[in-house]
Every structure is written in structure tokens, then in C-alpha cells.
Design an enzyme around this catalytic site. Structure first.
Site, PDB file in Angstrom:
ATOM      1  N   GLN A   1       6.396 -10.184   9.574  1.00 37.25           N
ATOM      2  CA  GLN A   1       5.808  -8.846   9.521  1.00 37.25           C
ATOM      3  C   GLN A   1       5.523  -8.333  10.925  1.00 37.25           C
ATOM      4  OE1 GLN A   1       1.727  -8.831   8.884  1.00 37.25           O
ATOM      5  NE2 GLN A   1       1.619  -7.006   7.621  1.00 37.25           N
TER       6      GLN A   1
ATOM      7  N   SER B   1       1.044  -5.279  13.638  1.00 39.21           N
ATOM      8  CA  SER B   1       0.027  -5.184  14.693  1.00 39.21           C
ATOM      9  C   SER B   1       0.642  -5.070  16.070  1.00 39.21           C
ATOM     10  CB  SER B   1      -0.862  -6.433  14.677  1.00 39.21           C
ATOM     11  OG  SER B   1      -1.642  -6.465  13.532  1.00 39.21           O
TER      12      SER B   1
ATOM     13  N   SER C   1       3.409 -14.310  12.432  1.00 38.27           N
ATOM     14  CA  SER C   1       3.706 -15.690  12.075  1.00 38.27           C
ATOM     15  C   SER C   1       5.143 -15.757  11.573  1.00 38.27           C
ATOM     16  CB  SER C   1       2.720 -16.220  11.034  1.00 38.27           C
ATOM     17  OG  SER C   1       2.630 -15.345   9.956  1.00 38.27           O
TER      18      SER C   1
ATOM     19  N   GLU D   1      -1.172  -7.956   0.414  1.00 37.50           N
ATOM     20  CA  GLU D   1      -1.699  -9.029   1.243  1.00 37.50           C
ATOM     21  C   GLU D   1      -3.108  -9.390   0.783  1.00 37.50           C
ATOM     22  OE1 GLU D   1      -2.430  -8.004   5.336  1.00 37.50           O
ATOM     23  OE2 GLU D   1      -2.290 -10.098   5.966  1.00 37.50           O
TER      24      GLU D   1
ATOM     25  N   GLU E   1     -14.964  -6.717   9.631  1.00 35.48           N
ATOM     26  CA  GLU E   1     -15.568  -5.406   9.887  1.00 35.48           C
ATOM     27  C   GLU E   1     -14.802  -4.313   9.121  1.00 35.48           C
ATOM     28  OE1 GLU E   1     -14.913  -7.682  12.337  1.00 35.48           O
ATOM     29  OE2 GLU E   1     -17.000  -8.270  12.515  1.00 35.48           O
TER      30      GLU E   1
END
Lengths: 372, 396, 372, 396
Positions: free
Chosen positions: D115, D118, D150, D233, D366
Site C-alpha cells: 500500500q 502515507s 510493509s 483496514e 489520536e
């Protein structure tokens, strides 16, 4: 094992909640709690006779509905949400719980008619032990019984005794631990209680004539069972209190504005409420698990009760404390019901064993012994 | 100490006061007035206003001498708002006439003061306060509702924050007054708390009349004036000296020592944790005072209040749990109006409930955390939606 | 008792900090810690010879500067901030601490020249006990000494042993507990350590010739004193680590933007950092108090040490954990120094007694006994 | 179960598969392909794509039969991103050709997926991602840097979020692709973590070429497509069944039981607290699964991940403290590139450090709290400063 609420349970919840919305608004609860009539016996009659909340987990052969402690737990949740001033814990959970446990022993002396009168709400009963007593505590010795069933002694901080017509009283008789049903010859003095909506009272037996309902191991087992059921179902009440506190706080923070914004848009508060919601999600699962395990007499019930009570007690106190704090000044006032929830949550933390007591009880059950 | 007056000189003046007004033979009020006039009331105030223009630290010398001589004090617990909040504000913003009129009876306790700041709709957001002051000749007429006012029912005067101009952003349209609590437009009602007592009041103002000569600071300058008041409130809270185990921790430790049968391992470690945290907070207080004494005040005062509130709450919560059976009881729910408050007084249940207020009153812990994050750590402020909007147009 | 830093102390801090800023940047610390030379002996030489950090609290008659443990604590703070890979704790605080304590006993066998060589930094010493040993622990029995001072046995997880020329070794001799100085005949095997910047090592004595420096009660007292000084001064190191973590996190959050805003403007994070700052304010007072109490041999020192160590250990771990979390992904990388601070803080929590051990030690000192 | 296929029918089909392809005598890959073609791979997928269009719950029947027969599985631990994130996204947004091309080798594990979402500058704020995709004839050329990937070094394909239009607000200018990891414009570098190993990678894209036929969803629709990926996810993390004491609590309880000499009263109560919290979280997970089974999915999935992270961290922290002497040691700092990750594997120090990632990866705690507060509790969002600004003008 279902951790969900069945449709029947949801219907029961709906009926209780709608009755309480009508008859048990915070302002009326608050107004009552400093009067000489801390219990709302009118509401109690409707709950018992019209909704049948006192007969749910009583077997049909004893005049009950033959439902289970799961349904009783749902009632506890709703009564907890409303901090309803009715003697449900003392009566249905503790006193009837003790009688049902005694009745199930081989040499039962509990009469079906007595249970039926309690299940139907004709009489109000209480269990004459301190509300702080936990399931594993020693059998109380503060009341003595003579050979012919005359009781002398005292029990302090008894839940719902002030409303009770009948006391189920553990006493030390000539043959050891015994359980008596007592309908006269005792004096009840209400205590000034931290929990305004469930006042405790001190009971003095001064030569009261008791009817023996269990003795020896059966008495010990019946008391322990009642306290265990009480601790497990108190978790449901704590869940209800916590939910009420969270919902009320969320609603207030959506509305209250400071600095030109709804206070509920401030991230620090949002995160605290998210954490609280997380706690309540886990408390709900734990409380449901305990109610189910008690209902089916799962051998794992002692673990389920210790988990539920130690967890839910803390969650309820946390929710009530956050409720007061996040309401700001208004949460500190007598007029706002937040303090009623806080006082209930704090008293419930002590009731039927503190979280620490329940964790200590859990340790050997799950093979996590302490240091030697 | 300022070179002008040495410690010896200060002792000498104190002894002179004692000689001229023997505390054993003098009326209490008369002695206090004489002390004020001798400049020995608060030595860091100017001469003629109860002081000698000395550093704050010099006061200790005077207090020690007077205490040794058995002189009466001005009951600071009863007149804390006057001493801690009104006086520094009057000193900074008052006219000469105001200072001469108000400070002496304030200090002697002849006139009690209260604070009319918070409103039901303006708590943490004090700058949103809406009590409306309108000009009426040489006077102002004030209408609005204030809340959380301690001592209002005993007070002769109040410091009052009002809205004089709703058409400008909120921080700009405020004006600060001294309000006469005996005015017929002022009504005081007790506000009952979760403890059962009514330590605070609601105050309803209905065309309360205030002469313009009782204004503190300029019209529209009320927010800045209020900052002085609030800063002094926070310093006052953080500034007290305390021996080990003073306060809530001592009360709970005492219960622990007296009741061995209630102890459990779990509660033991929790108590020790709280004891350690309280001791560390106490030492931080000592450190703060040492910084103040050498003239390097740090921002630790906010930490003191934050820690005090949290620890008082956790300690009193533990005590109720420890007491178990007795924790289910309460001493008295009767509605009373105490003149002073003792956080560690009465019984465990009261202490538990009263401590809940510690993180709300005098600035919530949430507001203190904002202040620490922005003023101490320099973290950026949040996006503000209310800075540039006229007060009257703010969403409510 | 002053809880402030004197001007002299601030000057010392400034000198150490500026040296470390030059010579001990995070990248160089990180680069070193996987090499065969985990200690920066060049930096150590500068610290000892130019700044004299190893002789601060050594009396002048023994070749030291006759300052006090307060100054040594300031050095600990700064070395902690930088997680500087130098053997200061093992050498100056623990080993020299043991020798100074032994030296002060009436029948001292500690030679002034030995102490002077250590104070001057000519030799590096370590105290041959597990770093996890706490002040109240039993005298170790894993090393035995013969009548003529030959040592056999082992000590595991010894701080700074890998850098040491000399070991101060507690051993059980024919006359009971003894303390020896050993310069040869031992093997040191570095352990793979959680704390990359203060590796521990295992020591084996195989017939090592030791020089007796204390025996009997004096040996027990010297060891206990060294551990107590160590625990008290470790609090200063923990303060330094915590300050570093907070400052680094604040700086990052001021700069890092997400959602079009500096991340440090989000209130939930601001409140957490405000709480952390509050903890550090109290940790600073507690650490200063302990250093001062140890410096003046205040009878209250054991309380001050237990308070400081149990409090500061927890604050440092909390600060380091928040540092990793609030740095987000970058805080999880090997390249960012946050993990060096986390590993130091976590190892320090164990070092010289966990917070729980120190609270247990505190209980009798302040008359708060546990359940019987 | 859908009335079309009963449990018996499903059993029958599974036995047919086993008869036609005896697991003991069939090549592993051949068996998996046959299973896929029989619609028994993921029965809730459509027919022809490895499924039978049945409810998700029906899979249990197939899995039990196959396991009993000793059939090979597709090593879900190794291909989790493909199964959990890429597949549902392709199913929802892919063209028929894409579904046919990608799903079968994805499920059999012949092709590993990773994936690419980010970026160093866009973590929690994923919608700010800036990896730039520019049109080039029938292809796109992508340049940018991705991180926390990953399996990137084993992956054949990646799901990739790009910026195609910097001139519109950030949520509107994104496009979602399938990226060929063997393209010469893709460079993978290991990213070492605080545990010492490199479980993740940085991926540098330099004019990586992607045919437009590998686009998922419309141009500019990337953010919506990514929502499907992320939702799956979160469900995946919350959805696992677990017996009592499974996971971190079991590891620590085991250490506690085996090492009586390390026990203290303080650690005992802390362990019991964590045990209780873990058990309550486990029960909440059970309850969530029961809700899903009756088709009433609740928002509790977010609570599961939040609680899992916090408890794993506190439990592993306690274990290191409990071990004391041994807690000062670590097993191995060597840089390795593990194919799978086991949070409860290796030793206490590793578990402690690895658990720190649980509250960051896959959505920080958060961000989860924001989501809970706004989507579950309905609390108002914060003032947004980045919603209506073109991506290129956002402050960085």
C-alpha cells in the site's frame, strides 16, 4: 453466549425507559430525596404490577415469569440511568436472590408462597447485610439467632431496608450460619447517605421472630450467591449510569458555546469523551457477559462477575466525574442531576465489593497469584 | 530589602506600633487601623496606603513580630477576595480617591468584597460576559446575572465586569466597576452545591446604579483590568507554604494510620503513589516560593493549581473507597451558607464532593492547560472564530 | 534547603551542555551505539580533564573539588538530556560513591591515592552489582572472596563495566560482607542491552586479586550508601531525559503541519503536553530536593530519594513514550533519537530500584504501613 | 445464509473440490487456484471472482471442511494487505478487466500487494498526500515519496494514492492507481524501526509509469476510493476472534506464573487491572462479531483498535519492569527485514518497543479519537482551515 440484547430485552427496556421518562425526571428525583419518603412507591407499584420487573427471573413454579437474570439486568441498566428511587437492588436482586438460591438447595425451607408474594411485589424485601459486603466475605456474625428463631443484633448500611416489609437476615444460630425471613420486631433507622437516591439504613433486631429459610452450608451458599448475583447485576446498573453521564455530557457540550464555538468542538474534550465511550463499550460487553453467565449458571460466572464489577464500577465513577467536570460550574450545582449520578456511581463502587476486592477475588480464579 | 528601610528599622516600627497600641488593651479594629496607618499592613503597598513600598518578602518580619506579641490579624480567610483580587486591581487601576476610599476598610475587614465576573453563559470564556452597563448621566445602570460569587451575601462592595459596548469584539467592549452591594438593584440568592451547602451565590443586577467615579480603568478597558485581578488570583492559590503532609494527603494518611483493618495492598500502593505526587507538588511549591523570593517568578503557579486539584480529588476519592461502609454515609446535606471553606474539613464524603470544584473554580483545569500550552510551552493557539466579531453577533 | 540552581551550578550546566552540543549530537550517539566502542572515551577525557565532572563531590583532601552531589546532579541532568555515552553513573556516582562512603568509616582502608586517581579520571571504575539493584536489597552473595582477597563469582547486568579499568566489587568473604577494589582477573562480556547508550555487561571474577576497601557493617553501609546516592542522582538524569523529550516534542509539533495547521495547535495534544510539563515541574523539585538532601547528609535523605526516584522514573518514561507517540511515524524510526531517550528512560525505571520498590521502601519511613 | 446455497450445498461443493483435487496429491498453488475457481476462496465475493455471493459468515463452513482435510491455505499473514485492503477496493471500484486480472493471483498469494498511501508530509492528514501523477498519453507518470510500506520489497503490485490536480482543494484532486512495483521508476529502501528491524519501507517513485487502465475509480475520485481501503483496514483489525488470554495479556500472564520470585503486590494489582481490561476488550470484540453476524455492525471497531494499542503497550511495559534485571537486556538489534510481524513474538523488550507502533500504524489513536468523537458521538468538528484551499496553497 449472546452478548447482544434480544428483541424481548429491548422491548422490556423500552417499556421501563418510557415509564421512567414519564415518572422519574431528574427534577422529581431530586425533589424527593430530601423528603421523608425517599422511595417512590407509586412508581414502584407500576413497575412491579404493570411491568412485572420483580418477577422476571423468578421461576414460573414460584409465581414468576421464568425469564432470566439477563432481563433483570436490563431493568437494572434502566433504573441506573434514571437513578430511580425504587428498592429494586435490595428487593429483587439481593433478597429474592438469596431466597431463590436457598430454595434451590435440597433441604429448602423457602415456601413458594413467600417467593410468590415477593415476586408479585406485594411485599418489599431487603437483604440485611451492609451494602459494602462482597461475595467472598465471611458470613456475618452481628446478628445472633436463638434456637427458636429469635434474632438479636444489628446490620448497618443496609440497602433499601427503609422501604422493606420483610428482611432476609443472615444470623448466627445455635447450629451455625442461618438465613431467616423476618417481618417484624426490627427497627430501621435511615442513615444520611452519600447516595441520595439509594439511601442505606441501619437495622436493629431486638428479639425479632424469624422464619428459618436456610441453615448451614445452604445458608452460606445462598448469601454468597445473592451477593455474587448482586455484584454481577450491579455492573448493569453501573453501565446505565455511565451511559447516562456520557449522553448527558455529549448533549450539553453540543449546545454549550464558549469562545464562539460549541464546547464539544474542542479537541481535548472530544478525546476524553472518545476514551470514555471506549470504556463504556467494553463495560457493556463485560456487564452483558456477567448477566448471561449468571443467568445460565456458567461455572465461569465468578470470573465474569469479578471482571464486570471491577471494570464497570470504575467506568461509572469515571463517567460521572467527567460529567461533573465537563459541565463546568453547572455540574457543581444541586439543581443539575450530575451529582445524583456521581453519588450513585461512587456508592456503587463500594457496594458489593470495591474493584480492588473483586480483582483480589479474581486472582486465584485465573491463576494469577500474588507474591507469597 | 530596599536600602531605605532595613529589617531592624522595620522591627523598630513594628515595636513602636505595639507600644502605641497595646494589642491586649486596644480594640481590635482600632489596632488594625493603626497598623494600616503605620504602613505595616502590606509593606509592599505604597506609603499612605497601608505600606512602605518595600519588597513583598519584608512582610514576614512584621508578621512574626506581631504574632509574637499576640496582635489580632485581619482574618484573611474571610476577606480573601478583597485582599487577593480587589486590592491589587484598585492599586494598579484606581484613582487616588478610590485608593484612599477603599483600601483601608478593605484591609481591616470592615468592608468585605466579592467578585462579579462569571455569568451563566460566560464561564471559561469570561470575555463573553454580557452584564450590560449603560450610561445614565454621571452614573451607570447595570443589568445582568452573575454567578459563582462567594461572600456576596456579606459583601459591601464587588468588583464587577460589564459589557458597555456590544458593537465591538468581545475583548474591547468591557468596563470594570466597583459595585455597591447594598444598591437596591442588586439581589443575592444562594447557589446550592453538590455538597449540600451554598458556598456561592447568584447575583441578579437590575438597573443597579454605579457612579462613574467607581469605574476602574477606562471605558472599554475592562478586560485588561480583569487580567490583573485574575493573575493575582492564580498567584494567591499557588503561593502558600506548607509542611509535609499538609492538606488532603495528611487527612487521608491519618485515616490510613488509624484504621489498619481497612488496608489492602492495592489501596496501599495507590496511597503511596499519591503521597509521592503530593510531596513532589509540595516541593515544587517550595521551589516556586524560592524563585519568587529571588525575584525570578516562574510559570509553575499554574502547575500548582492543576496538581492540587487533581491530587485532592484522587486522594479524597481513595479515602471514600477505603472507608467502604462509612463511605456510604454523608455527614449532613442541610443547606447552609458557610463564611469560609475548608477543603479538608468535615468528613470524607464532603471532601470528595467539594474537591470536584477544585478543578473548576478560579479557572478550570482545561483552561489552565491551555494557558500552560500556549504561554509556557509556546504552542500555537487554535484557530479563533470569535476574535474579530462584534460581541452582539457572536453565536450563542 | 535551596531547590534552585545556584549560579555556579548554572555555569557548570552551561559548560557541559555546550560541550555535549558540540560533541554528542544525536546522530553521532546513534552511530556509535552499534559499534564495538559504545563509550565515547574522547568525550569522557574532555569531561573529566577539562570540565572536571568526575571530581566535583570528591573532598579536596582526596584530590577532588569539594563541591557536592548537587553539582554532580546537574551533570547527570545534562548527560541524561544528551544520553551521552560516557560511564558517569557507574564511575562517579556508584563506584566513587561506594569508595567515598567506605572512606568515611572509622576503619577505612580506602587509600587517598586510589580515590584521587578516580576523581581525576585517570582510571574508570564501575560498581560490580546488577544495575537493577536497589538501596535496600540484600548484600549480594554471587561473588565470594577468600581470606587472602581472591574473588570468584559473577555479577550480571553491571552498568558501565565494559568501560571500567577498576571494579568496586561487593563479595562475601570469610568475615562476611566485604568490598574490594579489583583491577585485573575479571572478564567483562557486554550484554545486548535495551539501553543502547548505557550498555550493561556481565562480569566474571575467576580468581581475581582484590584489594579490600571495607568489610562488615562498613561494607554493607558503603554499598547501601552508593546505591542510595545512585538512585537519588538517577532522578536528576531522568529529569534531564524528560526535559529533552518534552522540548523536542514541542519543537516538532510547532513545525509539523497536518490539516493545514501546526500539529501543536491541536488542543488534545496541547493538554497532554501541559500535563507533561506539570509532571516535569514536580520532578525537578523532587530531584533537586534529593540531590540537596544527599549533599548535606540530611537524615530525611532516604525519604527524599524514594520520592525522587519513584516520581522521576515514571515521569521520564511517560515523557519518552509521549515523545515517540506525538512524533508519529518519525518517532518510530531508528534515525530519530526518540528511541534512544525511550530506551534510557525505560532502563532507568529498572535501574537502582523500580518505582514500586522505592514506594515500598518509603512506606515505613513515612509511617504508612501496608496491610498486616 | 442466502437461500440459494444452503450449508449442506456448500459442504457438498467443498467436498467436490477436495475430491477433484486431493490436497495430499496436488500442487499447493494448483489447489488454491482450483479453490478460487470453485468460488470457495471468499464466498462473499461474486461468482467468477472466487466467491458465490454469499454472506461473509458462510466462509466458516468452507474453512472448517478444508482444514479438516489438511488443505493448504493462502498464508493470509503474508498477503494481508492484498486480502484486507486491495481486494475490497478492486471489487468496489475496479473494472471487470481489473477484477479478472488482479483478484485471482492476489488471493492465491502468487502476487503480493502493498500500500502506497502515507508520505513523510502526509501521515494522519492522508488527504494532503502530494505524490504527483501527470498524464502521459495513455499512461501516467508518478513522482513522489511514500513511507511506512510493509511488504514493498516482496510486492508485485501496490495500491497507490496520488495527486493529479494540485489546483483544487486537497480532497478533490487525488487519483487512485494500481502501481507495478517492478517498474524501473520504483525504488524500495528499508526503513529501520526502533526495534532494530526494518518491517517497513520507504518507496521512492521517479516517473513511475502506470497505464490508465490501472486506474481505480475516476480521476479526482482517489479520496473516496481510499476510504473503502481504510474502512476495510479498520474492520480487519477489530474483527479477529480470540479466546481468553490470547495476545499480549497471555504472554505477560505466563511470565507472571513462571516467575513467582519477581512478583510484588504493586505489580500484582496492575497486572490484574490490565487483565480485566483486556478481558473486557475481548468481550467487546465478541460482541462486535455477534453484531456483525446479525447484520448490525456497530462502531465498536474503532474502540477495539484504541484499546488494543493502549493495553498492549501497558502490558508489555509492565513485563519489562517485572523482569527487572532481564528487562535491561534486548534479544537482538540486528537490522532484519521480517516477512510478517508478530506483536507477541520475541522477547519482552521487543514487545515493548513494537507495541509503541500499535497506536500509530493504521491510523493513530489520536485520529481514532477524532473519528469516534465526531462520527459516533456526533460532536462538532473543529474549525477547518484546509477544506476550501487549493492543495498547492496549503501552508506546509
Amino acid at each position: 453466549m449472546s452478548l447482544l440484547y434480544s428483541d424481548v430485552e429491548e422491548d422490556l427496556r423500552g417499556a421501563v425507559r418510557s415509564l421512567l421518562a414519564d415518572r422519574c425526571a431528574p427534577a422529581s428525583v431530586l425533589a424527593r430525596c430530601e423528603t421523608g419518603e425517599p422511595y417512590d412507591l407509586g412508581l414502584w407499584r407500576t413497575l412491579t404490577r404493570e411491568l412485572g420487573v420483580t418477577s422476571l427471573h423468578v421461576p414460573e413454579r414460584l409465581g414468576g415469569q421464568g425469564a432470566s437474570l439477563r432481563e433483570t439486568a436490563v431493568v437494572m441498566e434502566e433504573l441506573g440511568r434514571a437513578v430511580a428511587p425504587v428498592p429494586y437492588l435490595g428487593h429483587s436482586v439481593l433478597a429474592v436472590g438469596a431466597l431463590l438460591a436457598a430454595e434451590s438447595s435440597v433441604e429448602s425451607r423457602v415456601t413458594a408462597s413467600l417467593v410468590a408474594r415477593l415476586a408479585g411485589g406485594e411485599l418489599i424485601a431487603a437483604l440485611a447485610v451492609p451494602l459494602s459486603m462482597w461475595p467472598g466475605a465471611d458470613f456475618p456474625t452481628s446478628v445472633r439467632a436463638s434456637g427458636d428463631g429469635v434474632l438479636t443484633g444489628r446490620a448497618s448500611a443496609v440497602a433499601d431496608a427503609f422501604a422493606a416489609d420483610l428482611l432476609v437476615a443472615p444470623a448466627l444460630g445455635p447450629d451455625g450460619p442461618s438465613l431467616y425471613a423476618v417481618t417484624s420486631g426490627f427497627a430501621v433507622t435511615p442513615a444520611v447517605s452519600l447516595d441520595l437516591t439509594r439511601p442505606v439504613a441501619d437495622v436493629v433486631f431486638d428479639g425479632a421472630a424469624g422464619e428459618l429459610v436456610a441453615s448451614g452450608d445452604a445458608a452460606v451458599a445462598a448469601l454468597s450467591s445473592a451477593l455474587s448475583v448482586g455484584a454481577g447485576l450491579l455492573a448493569a446498573e453501573q453501565l446505565g449510569v455511565a451511559e447516562q453521564c456520557l449522553e448527558s455530557t455529549v448533549a450539553y457540550l453540543k449546545e454549550r458555546r464558549q469562545f464562539g464555538r460549541p464546547v464539544g468542538s474542542f479537541q481535548a474534550l472530544k478525546h476524553r469523551l472518545a476514551d470514555l465511550w471506549h470504556e463504556i463499550v467494553t463495560a457493556r460487553a463485560a456487564a452483558r457477559h456477567a448477566a448471561d453467565a449468571l443467568a445460565v449458571r456458567d461455572p465461569d460466572a465468578p470470573v465474569a462477575v469479578a471482571v464486570a464489577q471491577s471494570h464497570c464500577a470504575a467506568v461509572a465513577v469515571h463517567a460521572a466525574e467527567e460529567c461533573v467536570q465537563l459541565h463546568g460550574g453547572i455540574g457543581m450545582t444541586w439543581e443539575h442531576p450530575a451529582h445524583l449520578w456521581l453519588k450513585r456511581a461512587k456508592a456503587d463502587e463500594i457496594a458489593l465489593g470495591t474493584p480492588g476486592r473483586h480483582r483480589a477475588a479474581l486472582a486465584p480464579l485465573v491463576n494469577l497469584p500474588g507474591p507469597s | 530589602m530596599s536600602p531605605a528601610v532595613t529589617v531592624d528599622e522595620l522591627r523598630r516600627r513594628t515595636q513602636e506600633l505595639l507600644k502605641a497600641h497595646d494589642p491586649q488593651a486596644t480594640d481590635r479594629l482600632e489596632f488594625l487601623r493603626a497598623r494600616f496607618d503605620a504602613g505595616l499592613a502590606w509593606v509592599h503597598f505604597p506609603e499612605g496606603l497601608g505600606g512602605l513600598g518595600l519588597p513583598r518578602a519584608a512582610q514576614a518580619t512584621v508578621d512574626a513580630e506581631l504574632e509574637a506579641a499576640g496582635a489580632p490579624d485581619n482574618e484573611p480567610g474571610r476577606i480573601g477576595i478583597g485582599l487577593g483580587m480587589a486590592a491589587p486591581t484598585i492599586l494598579r487601576y484606581g484613582t487616588d480617591a478610590q485608593k484612599r476610599r477603599f483600601l483601608r476598610p478593605l484591609w481591616t475587614g470592615e468592608e468585605v468584597w466579592c467578585q462579579l465576573f462569571s455569568e451563566p453563559g460566560a464561564g471559561s470564556d469570561l470575555a463573553a460576559a454580557g452584564a450590560r452597563a449603560r450610561r445614565d448621566g454621571d452614573d451607570w445602570l447595570v443589568t445582568g446575572q452573575k454567578v459563582w460569587t462567594s461572600s456576596a451575601h456579606n459583601a459591601r462592595w464587588a468588583i464587577l465586569l460589564t459589557r458597555t459596548d456590544p458593537d465591538v469584539p468581545k475583548h474591547q467592549g468591557m468596563t470594570y466597576f466597583v459595585c455597591d452591594m447594598t444598591d437596591p438593584g442588586v439581589e443575592v440568592r444562594p447557589l446550592r452545591q453538590i455538597t449540600g451547602e451554598a458556598e456561592f451565590n447568584e447575583v441578579f443586577l437590575t438597573d443597579a446604579r454605579i457612579p462613574d467615579t467607581h469605574r476602574l480603568g477606562d471605558v472599554g478597558e475592562g478586560w485588561q483590568v480583569a487580567q490583573t485581578t485574575l493573575m493575582n488570583e492564580r498567584v494567591a492559590i499557588g503561593g502558600r507554604a506548607a509542611p509535609r503532609e499538609a492538606g488532603m494527603v495528611g487527612v487521608v494518611a491519618q485515616t490510613w494510620r488509624e484504621r489498619p483493618e481497612l488496608r489492602t495492598h492495592e489501596l496501599h500502593d495507590r496511597l503511596l503513589r499519591l503521597w509521592v505526587e503530593w510531596e513532589a507538588l509540595r516541593l515544587a511549591g517550595d521551589r516556586l516560593r524560592q524563585q519568587l523570593a529571588v525575584g525570578a517568578p516562574g510559570p509553575e503557579g499554574s502547575a500548582m493549581k492543576l496538581g492540587f486539584a487533581s491530587l485532592s480529588q484522587r486522594l479524597s476519592a481513595l479515602e471514600v473507597e477505603l472507608l467502604a461502609d462509612e463511605g456510604l454515609r454523608y455527614d449532613d446535606w442541610t443547606l447552609r451558607r458557610p463564611e469560609t471553606v475548608d477543603f479538608t474539613g468535615r468528613e470524607a464524603g464532603y471532601r470528595y464532593l467539594r474537591a470536584k470544584g477544585n478543578s473548576i473554580e478560579g479557572g478550570t483545569s482545561e483552561i489552565l492547560r491551555n494557558i500552560i500550552a500556549e504561554r509556557v510551552l509556546g504552542l500555537p493557539s487554535e484557530p479563533r472564530v470569535d476574535k474579530d466579531i462584534p460581541w452582539k453577533d457572536l453565536p450563542r
